[in-house]
Design an enzyme around this catalytic site. Structure first.
Site, PDB file in Angstrom:
ATOM      1  N   HIS A 189       0.862  -1.186   0.000  1.00 52.80           N
ATOM      2  CA  HIS A 189       0.000   0.000   0.000  1.00 52.80           C
ATOM      3  C   HIS A 189       0.892   1.228   0.000  1.00 52.80           C
ATOM      4  O   HIS A 189       1.686   1.429   0.920  1.00 52.80           O
ATOM      5  CB  HIS A 189      -0.920   0.017   1.219  1.00 52.80           C
ATOM      6  CG  HIS A 189      -1.871   1.190   1.212  1.00 52.80           C
ATOM      7  ND1 HIS A 189      -3.150   1.104   0.715  1.00 52.80           N
ATOM      8  CD2 HIS A 189      -1.707   2.471   1.635  1.00 52.80           C
ATOM      9  CE1 HIS A 189      -3.742   2.279   0.826  1.00 52.80           C
ATOM     10  NE2 HIS A 189      -2.888   3.129   1.381  1.00 52.80           N
ATOM     11  N   CYS A 190       0.784   2.028  -1.039  1.00 51.36           N
ATOM     12  CA  CYS A 190       1.640   3.202  -1.191  1.00 51.36           C
ATOM     13  C   CYS A 190       0.903   4.443  -0.700  1.00 51.36           C
ATOM     14  O   CYS A 190      -0.101   4.854  -1.303  1.00 51.36           O
ATOM     15  CB  CYS A 190       2.043   3.375  -2.658  1.00 51.36           C
ATOM     16  SG  CYS A 190       3.116   4.796  -2.928  1.00 51.36           S
ATOM     17  N   PRO A 191       1.351   5.057   0.386  1.00 50.46           N
ATOM     18  CA  PRO A 191       0.660   6.260   0.871  1.00 50.46           C
ATOM     19  C   PRO A 191       0.830   7.455  -0.052  1.00 50.46           C
ATOM     20  O   PRO A 191       0.022   8.391  -0.003  1.00 50.46           O
ATOM     21  CB  PRO A 191       1.318   6.509   2.235  1.00 50.46           C
ATOM     22  CG  PRO A 191       2.652   5.859   2.149  1.00 50.46           C
ATOM     23  CD  PRO A 191       2.479   4.675   1.254  1.00 50.46           C
ATOM     24  N   ASP A 348       8.345   4.390   1.210  1.00 51.84           N
ATOM     25  CA  ASP A 348       7.198   4.353   0.316  1.00 51.84           C
ATOM     26  C   ASP A 348       6.510   3.015   0.329  1.00 51.84           C
ATOM     27  O   ASP A 348       5.409   2.879  -0.173  1.00 51.84           O
ATOM     28  CB  ASP A 348       7.678   4.656  -1.107  1.00 51.84           C
ATOM     29  CG  ASP A 348       6.527   4.682  -2.086  1.00 51.84           C
ATOM     30  OD1 ASP A 348       6.647   4.021  -3.123  1.00 51.84           O
ATOM     31  OD2 ASP A 348       5.534   5.356  -1.811  1.00 51.84           O
TER      32      ASP A 348
END
Length: 439
Positions: A189-191, A348
């Protein structure tokens, strides 16, 4: 003469459905309005984002702001320094590259990453599992086996049961604790893009980080070209030329830092594509000589699978109409839902390793469990449409599940052996009292 007393109005007789406020047809709503995940929808379900969608605005600002500064303070000064009006190409290229970066950013964050639809009810236990419990003299318990075995390219893998989505996860699928969904070929999951990276958007995610790397290198290089132009035109040293253009110095420092970030991600994901691994698999399983990667098809076929294969259609129609569920969204088993603040961040790389529910076998690897024979997948390694067609691995030891229904059943089982209550009690009002005691 006494006035006549008016009779009371007749009491209307309501049917069960009208008393409950339900008309002949069940109330309907759009799928995105009844969605039980943590996603955020825009344009009436046409765009789907993660709960941290606001971070996209920061990402867009970090891209557009330096490009605007480059066009205003560097590219504009170089328009007349090249013959045949070729200086305009510097500004045209940087703008086109920026637009491309923003487009693939939207394609990464605004589409379904490969969410596996939830089941309304848990799958029924296989007959072999229930009959084996009865033959051994044990009363079947109200739970499913935690894992099943499947074979991918001759290698046995364990797939786990997800209590939140009520399904057995396909191979390479994992439950994201941020978006609260099971995602096919879950990478992380990339914020920064506010979305899970999975089967349907991994290609665009790689294009985003690689094109962002090229944009940073482009800005970094032409800032040095502008400093060189100042040195040649005025005949001064590099230090004096740098003092004359502080915007170039700021862009050089900024682009240098960004290159290490997005460039490092580009190099890392290039390696993952060449070995056909996901970030989640690389950090958790670490394939080695003893543990072979069943999905590795060779470097060329691995790249072809990512960039040349067709993207499978979404398994969710967020704009379709579904019966409205009056109940609250389903909660996880265990200590309750895990919010976005409970996740572990690795720069990331948001791996989503936080447990979406409490289960003991989640700590083990899907690939490090025992090996046994089970039903074979197709040659492409894809799972069959029905998850119930998979072979069952009966765990040797019972795993404790903190579920109210399971505790209630165990409580009834102990008391029934002592002769205190009979099976009919579970259908009576005492069942609610047992549930309260268990909770």
């Amino acid at each position: 003469m006494m006035p006549a007393v008016q009779p009371p109005p007749p009491v209307p007789v309501f049917s069960d459905s009208s008393a409950a406020g339900i008309t002949d047809g069940s109330p309907m709503t759009r799928t995105y309005r009844a969605w039980k995940g943590s996603n955020v929808f825009f344009l009436q379900g046409r765009l789907i984002f993660g709960p941290d969608v606001k971070s996209i605005f920061l990402t867009v600002f970090l891209i557009v702001a330096p490009v605007a500064a480059f066009c205003a303070f560097v590219a504009r000064k170089l328009l007349d320094d090249f013959p045949h009006q070729s200086g305009w190409s510097i500004m045209v290229i940087v703008i086109a590259l920026t637009v491309f970066v923003l487009i693939v950013l939207l394609l990464t964050s605004g589409r379904d990453p490969g969410i596996v639809p939830r089941n309304a009810h848990p799958p029924e236990p296989d007959d072999d599992y229930g009959s084996s419990r009865i033959d051994s003299g044990q009363i079947p318990r109200l739970r499913l086996p935690r894992t099943k075995d499947v074979i991918v390219n001759g290698i046995t893998l364990k797939i786990k049961y997800c209590d939140t989505c009520k399904l057995y996860r396909p191979p390479r699928c994992s439950h994201c604790s941020v978006c609260d969904n099971c995602v096919e070929r879950f990478d992380h999951h990339c914020p920064w893009v506010g979305q899970c990276i999975g089967l349907r958007n991994y290609r665009f995610y790689f294009m985003f980080v690689s094109s962002a790397t090229l944009l940073c290198l482009y800005i970094h290089g032409f800032c040095w070209v502008y400093i060189r132009r100042i040195m040649d035109s005025e005949g001064i040293s590099i230090w004096k030329a740098m003092i004359k253009t502080p915007a170039s110095i700021a862009l050089i420092i900024y682009s240098f830092i960004c290159v290490w970030f997005v460039g490092g991600l580009t190099a890392f994901h290039t390696y993952l594509i060449s070995t056909n691994e996901s970030t989640y698999e690389n950090f958790r399983y670490r394939y080695d000589r003893q543990q072979v990667n069943p999905f590795n098809k060779g470097i060329l076929k691995n790249f072809k699978e990512i960039f040349c294969s067709s993207i499978p259609p979404s398994k969710n129609n967020f704009r379709s109409k579904v019966p409205k569920d009056p109940s609250s969204p389903s909660s996880r088993v265990g200590d309750g839902p895990v919010g976005p603040m409970m996740r572990k961040t690795m720069g990331d790389l948001e791996l989503g390793t936080g447990k979406a529910y409490s289960e003991a076998d989640e700590e083990g690897s899907d690939y490090k469990g025992g090996f046994s024979n089970s039903e074979e997948l197709s040659k492409g390694g894809e799972l069959a449409d029905s998850s119930l067609d998979l072979g069952i691995t009966i765990p040797k030891q019972d795993v404790e599940v903190h579920d109210a229904s399971y505790i209630m059943h165990s409580h009834w089982e102990r008391r029934s052996r002592m002769g205190d209550i009979g099976p009919e009690v579970l259908d009576g009002p005492q069942a609610g009292e047992l549930t309260k005691t268990a909770s």
